[in-house]
Scaffold this motif. Structure first.
Motif, PDB file in Angstrom:
ATOM      1  N   PRO A   8      19.496 -21.667  60.783  1.00  0.00           N
ATOM      2  CA  PRO A   8      20.088 -20.943  59.665  1.00  0.00           C
ATOM      3  C   PRO A   8      19.951 -19.439  59.867  1.00  0.00           C
ATOM      4  CG  PRO A   8      18.000 -21.916  59.025  1.00  0.00           C
ATOM      5  CD  PRO A   8      18.302 -22.391  60.414  1.00  0.00           C
ATOM      6  N   CYS A   9      20.908 -18.712  59.392  1.00  0.00           N
ATOM      7  CA  CYS A   9      20.883 -17.253  59.501  1.00  0.00           C
ATOM      8  C   CYS A   9      20.331 -16.691  58.196  1.00  0.00           C
ATOM      9  CB  CYS A   9      22.298 -16.745  59.745  1.00  0.00           C
ATOM     10  SG  CYS A   9      22.382 -14.968  59.924  1.00  0.00           S
ATOM     11  N   VAL A  10      19.406 -15.780  58.307  1.00  0.00           N
ATOM     12  CA  VAL A  10      18.790 -15.181  57.137  1.00  0.00           C
ATOM     13  C   VAL A  10      19.369 -13.784  56.953  1.00  0.00           C
ATOM     14  CG1 VAL A  10      16.632 -14.383  56.147  1.00  0.00           C
ATOM     15  CG2 VAL A  10      16.681 -16.484  57.473  1.00  0.00           C
ATOM     16  N   ASP A  11      19.859 -13.502  55.767  1.00  0.00           N
ATOM     17  CA  ASP A  11      20.400 -12.187  55.475  1.00  0.00           C
ATOM     18  C   ASP A  11      19.275 -11.316  54.922  1.00  0.00           C
ATOM     19  OD1 ASP A  11      21.805  -9.944  54.791  1.00  0.00           O
ATOM     20  OD2 ASP A  11      23.248 -10.967  53.503  1.00  0.00           O
ATOM     21  N   ILE A  12      18.597 -10.611  55.841  1.00  0.00           N
ATOM     22  CA  ILE A  12      17.445  -9.784  55.471  1.00  0.00           C
ATOM     23  C   ILE A  12      17.872  -8.650  54.540  1.00  0.00           C
ATOM     24  CG2 ILE A  12      15.581  -8.334  56.353  1.00  0.00           C
ATOM     25  CD1 ILE A  12      15.213 -11.214  57.128  1.00  0.00           C
ATOM     26  N   GLN A  13      19.051  -8.105  54.784  1.00  0.00           N
ATOM     27  CA  GLN A  13      19.512  -7.006  53.933  1.00  0.00           C
ATOM     28  C   GLN A  13      19.643  -7.459  52.481  1.00  0.00           C
ATOM     29  OE1 GLN A  13      23.116  -5.088  55.190  1.00  0.00           O
ATOM     30  NE2 GLN A  13      23.140  -3.711  53.440  1.00  0.00           N
ATOM     31  N   ALA A  14      20.213  -8.634  52.261  1.00  0.00           N
ATOM     32  CA  ALA A  14      20.344  -9.145  50.892  1.00  0.00           C
ATOM     33  C   ALA A  14      18.969  -9.444  50.302  1.00  0.00           C
ATOM     34  CB  ALA A  14      21.215 -10.403  50.882  1.00  0.00           C
ATOM     35  N   TYR A  16      16.189  -7.957  51.049  1.00  0.00           N
ATOM     36  CA  TYR A  16      15.587  -6.658  50.756  1.00  0.00           C
ATOM     37  C   TYR A  16      16.167  -6.078  49.466  1.00  0.00           C
ATOM     38  CZ  TYR A  16      13.994  -1.857  51.464  1.00  0.00           C
ATOM     39  OH  TYR A  16      13.403  -0.636  51.309  1.00  0.00           O
ATOM     40  N   THR A  17      17.481  -6.083  49.380  1.00  0.00           N
ATOM     41  CA  THR A  17      18.156  -5.518  48.206  1.00  0.00           C
ATOM     42  C   THR A  17      17.763  -6.246  46.929  1.00  0.00           C
ATOM     43  OG1 THR A  17      20.029  -4.881  49.587  1.00  0.00           O
ATOM     44  CG2 THR A  17      20.420  -4.972  47.220  1.00  0.00           C
ATOM     45  N   ASP A  18      17.690  -7.572  47.011  1.00  0.00           N
ATOM     46  CA  ASP A  18      17.412  -8.378  45.823  1.00  0.00           C
ATOM     47  C   ASP A  18      15.947  -8.356  45.396  1.00  0.00           C
ATOM     48  OD1 ASP A  18      20.082  -9.050  45.854  1.00  0.00           O
ATOM     49  OD2 ASP A  18      19.770 -11.048  46.726  1.00  0.00           O
ATOM     50  N   HIS A  19      15.024  -8.178  46.345  1.00  0.00           N
ATOM     51  CA  HIS A  19      13.615  -8.400  46.018  1.00  0.00           C
ATOM     52  C   HIS A  19      12.668  -7.236  46.327  1.00  0.00           C
ATOM     53  CE1 HIS A  19      14.532 -12.530  45.053  1.00  0.00           C
ATOM     54  NE2 HIS A  19      15.176 -12.642  46.201  1.00  0.00           N
ATOM     55  N   HIS A  20      13.170  -6.163  46.895  1.00  0.00           N
ATOM     56  CA  HIS A  20      12.303  -5.041  47.246  1.00  0.00           C
ATOM     57  C   HIS A  20      11.564  -4.497  46.026  1.00  0.00           C
ATOM     58  CE1 HIS A  20      11.289  -0.786  47.856  1.00  0.00           C
ATOM     59  NE2 HIS A  20      10.969  -1.173  49.079  1.00  0.00           N
ATOM     60  N   GLY A  21      12.283  -4.217  44.967  1.00  0.00           N
ATOM     61  CA  GLY A  21      11.667  -3.654  43.757  1.00  0.00           C
ATOM     62  C   GLY A  21      10.641  -4.590  43.157  1.00  0.00           C
ATOM     63  N   TRP A  22      10.975  -5.868  43.109  1.00  0.00           N
ATOM     64  CA  TRP A  22      10.042  -6.854  42.567  1.00  0.00           C
ATOM     65  C   TRP A  22       8.756  -6.911  43.404  1.00  0.00           C
ATOM     66  CZ3 TRP A  22       8.126 -11.146  45.065  1.00  0.00           C
ATOM     67  CH2 TRP A  22       7.322 -11.966  44.283  1.00  0.00           C
ATOM     68  N   LEU A  23       8.911  -6.955  44.748  1.00  0.00           N
ATOM     69  CA  LEU A  23       7.738  -7.028  45.631  1.00  0.00           C
ATOM     70  C   LEU A  23       6.895  -5.758  45.519  1.00  0.00           C
ATOM     71  CD1 LEU A  23       6.156  -8.608  47.762  1.00  0.00           C
ATOM     72  CD2 LEU A  23       7.586  -7.530  49.505  1.00  0.00           C
ATOM     73  N   HIS A  24       7.536  -4.612  45.453  1.00  0.00           N
ATOM     74  CA  HIS A  24       6.812  -3.348  45.302  1.00  0.00           C
ATOM     75  C   HIS A  24       5.973  -3.366  44.028  1.00  0.00           C
ATOM     76  CE1 HIS A  24       6.292   0.884  44.052  1.00  0.00           C
ATOM     77  NE2 HIS A  24       6.023   1.047  45.329  1.00  0.00           N
ATOM     78  N   ASN A  25       6.560  -3.825  42.929  1.00  0.00           N
ATOM     79  CA  ASN A  25       5.816  -3.899  41.655  1.00  0.00           C
ATOM     80  C   ASN A  25       4.658  -4.889  41.752  1.00  0.00           C
ATOM     81  OD1 ASN A  25       7.356  -1.987  40.323  1.00  0.00           O
ATOM     82  ND2 ASN A  25       8.825  -3.495  39.581  1.00  0.00           N
ATOM     83  N   TRP A  26       4.874  -6.018  42.413  1.00  0.00           N
ATOM     84  CA  TRP A  26       3.827  -7.026  42.576  1.00  0.00           C
ATOM     85  C   TRP A  26       2.642  -6.430  43.354  1.00  0.00           C
ATOM     86  CZ3 TRP A  26       1.500  -9.657  46.680  1.00  0.00           C
ATOM     87  CH2 TRP A  26       0.793 -10.811  46.344  1.00  0.00           C
ATOM     88  N   GLU A  59      12.722 -20.385  48.974  1.00  0.00           N
ATOM     89  CA  GLU A  59      12.237 -19.624  47.822  1.00  0.00           C
ATOM     90  C   GLU A  59      11.893 -18.212  48.300  1.00  0.00           C
ATOM     91  OE1 GLU A  59      12.013 -20.538  44.641  1.00  0.00           O
ATOM     92  OE2 GLU A  59      12.841 -22.522  45.080  1.00  0.00           O
ATOM     93  N   SER A  60      12.781 -17.294  48.073  1.00  0.00           N
ATOM     94  CA  SER A  60      12.622 -15.929  48.600  1.00  0.00           C
ATOM     95  C   SER A  60      11.315 -15.280  48.175  1.00  0.00           C
ATOM     96  CB  SER A  60      13.784 -15.052  48.133  1.00  0.00           C
ATOM     97  OG  SER A  60      14.998 -15.591  48.563  1.00  0.00           O
ATOM     98  N   ARG A  61      11.023 -15.337  46.904  1.00  0.00           N
ATOM     99  CA  ARG A  61       9.822 -14.652  46.405  1.00  0.00           C
ATOM    100  C   ARG A  61       8.548 -15.319  46.906  1.00  0.00           C
ATOM    101  NH1 ARG A  61      11.327 -12.351  40.358  1.00  0.00           N
ATOM    102  NH2 ARG A  61      12.916 -10.922  41.136  1.00  0.00           N
ATOM    103  N   ALA A  62       8.567 -16.640  47.022  1.00  0.00           N
ATOM    104  CA  ALA A  62       7.382 -17.334  47.543  1.00  0.00           C
ATOM    105  C   ALA A  62       7.122 -16.919  48.983  1.00  0.00           C
ATOM    106  CB  ALA A  62       7.571 -18.849  47.442  1.00  0.00           C
TER     107      ALA A  62
END
Length: 167
Positions: A8-14, A16-26, A59-62
Motif C-alpha cells: 500500500p502507498c502511504v500519503d505522508i503529506q496528507a 502530515y496535513t491532517d494530523h500535524h497540529g493534533w500531534l504537536h498539541n499532544w 489508525e493514523s493517530r495510533a
C-alpha cells in the motif's frame, strides 16, 4: 482487491496535513513546552518518512502516537544522559575542564554509545562500560556482577559486536 504482494502507498503529506497540529498539541501537553513539542513532532514525521519498509496505516493517530512515544522516550533518555554528563563536568576543577568543543564531542559520543548499547541487558552494558571506560579487569567486573569470568568476556564481546555492527 489488490494482489497479496502489492504494498500500500502511504500519503505522508496528507497524514502530515491532517494530523500535524493534533500531534504537536499532544506532545506539548506531555512536555509542557511548545518548541520541544515542535521538534519532536518533526522527528516523529521524519521517522515515518525514513521507514525502510512500506507501512499500511489503519489508525493514523495510533500510529503517530506509537512513533511519538518512542521519540519522546529517546528525548527523555538524552536529557537524562546530558544532565548526568553536565553534573560530572561541574565537579571537575577548571584547569582540567575540556574545551567547549571537546565537551560537545564527548556528549555526542556518549549519546551515540548509549544508542549503540540500547537493547542490551543491563549487566552486558555495565560490563562493557566498566571495561572500556573505567579500565576494570575482567575479574573485577565478574566479582562486581557476581558472574563468572567467562560470562564477563561473553558480555564484553556481545556489546562490542553490537557497537561494531550497528552502523
Amino acid at each position: 482487491m489488490p494482489p497479496p504482494d502489492s504494498q500500500p502507498c502511504v500519503d505522508i503529506q496528507a497524514l502530515y496535513t491532517d494530523h500535524h497540529g493534533w500531534l504537536h498539541n499532544w506532545l506539548r501537553k506531555k512536555l509542557g513546552c511548545g518548541s520541544s513539542a515542535a521538534d519532536l513532532t518533526h522527528d516523529t514525521f521524519l521517522r515515518l518518512l525514513t521507514k525502510k519498509d512500506p507501512i499500511e496505516i489503519r489508525e493514523s493517530r495510533a500510529l503517530l502516537v506509537t512513533i511519538a512515544r518512542s521519540v519522546l522516550s529517546n528525548h527523555f533518555r538524552r536529557q537524562k544522559l546530558e544532565h548526568a554528563y553536565l553534573e560530572v563536568l561541574a565537579r571537575l576543577p577548571e584547569p582540567v575542564l575540556p574545551s567547549l568543543e571537546d565537551q560537545a564531542i564527548l556528549l555526542e559520543t556518549l549519546l551515540e554509545l548509549d544508542r549503540l548499547l540500547d537493547g542490551l541487558a543491563a549487566d552486558v552494558r555495565q560490563a562493557f562500560l566498566w571495561s572500556q571506560l573505567d579500565g576494570l579487569a575482567h575479574a573485577d567486573i565478574a566479582a562486581r556482577l557476581g558472574v563468572s569470568l567467562t560470562t564477563v568476556k561473553r558480555y564484553i564481546v556481545k556489546a562490542g559486536v553490537q557497537c561494531f555492527f550497528a552502523a
